[in-house]
Design an enzyme around this catalytic site. Sequence first.
Site, PDB file in Angstrom:
ATOM      1  CB  SER A 146      -0.900   0.014   1.237  1.00 37.73           C
ATOM      2  OG  SER A 146      -1.517   1.283   1.412  1.00 37.73           O
TER       3      SER A 146
ATOM      4  CE1 TYR B  43      -4.041  -2.039   5.093  1.00 39.84           C
ATOM      5  CE2 TYR B  43      -3.104   0.144   4.755  1.00 39.84           C
ATOM      6  CZ  TYR B  43      -3.659  -1.003   4.248  1.00 39.84           C
ATOM      7  OH  TYR B  43      -3.849  -1.130   2.888  1.00 39.84           O
TER       8      TYR B  43
END
Length: 283
Positions: A176, A189
Amino acid sequence: MKHSPDNEPIQSNQPGQEWQMQRKPQYLREGYKGSGKLEGKVAIITGGDSGIGRAIAVHFALEGADLALAYLNEEKDAVQTRRLVEKEGAKCMLFSGDLGDSQTCRQLVDKVIDEYGCIDVLINNVGEQHPHQDISEIDDQQLEKTFRTNIFSYYRMIRAALPHMQQGATIVNTSSIIGNRGADFLIDYAGTKGAIEALTKSMAQSVADKGIRVNCVAPGPIWTPLIPATFTAEMLEGFGKDTPLGRVGEPWEVATCHLFLACADSAYLPGQTLHPNGGDYMG
């Protein structure tokens, strides 16, 4: 059910259900035609039921691959993705289970070998995220679950699949933009996504002498079921519009990166990360 300013229903459970979305993600560019880039190959796609996973699956099917799609419990989405794959003439096996568990990863690989006899491509794409503005709000249960899903499953899938992969095989991990630049509201995350980048580079070095390539794709703001299942209606307002391109990305714009890294077009690219993010992070 709450709705975002664009009337998108806010979902209460992750990783989200594509069939519930008001504005459907685009999994295939109009007019796309395959050219046999993965002809005769077998690919495992984790998180393959919807969003980026669905887009990868359909592109791979168009390029000639037979597939195994792993997902948590999103049965309705998974069945629809299988229909889309089979429509393109490819075989498609579905597998439901929590890939944060080592035994589940081994069971998936065993079923793929029983069904197809080999593994040519592994796409690690499963993930979850839980916004918190303060690290004190992240309890041990969430911390361990996020790491188990987002990074431990990648290690465990690679460990299970690698003995069945031959020279020319490829592994593509989904990271990401958050793994590169961080985010104050996605602290756990971000840690998992940074770990995926390091895992990719390390595994690429580890298996290069076997003729196996390992690479990574790090998407920016992409319209997938995970988004309305993660953010509040207020957070969804303007999602992706602050990128230089001024819009949110679509799953197909990420899937073509996975396809490039999975096929022979990228034969001289080990340990790299592609960044489909609308120019939001240019490194």
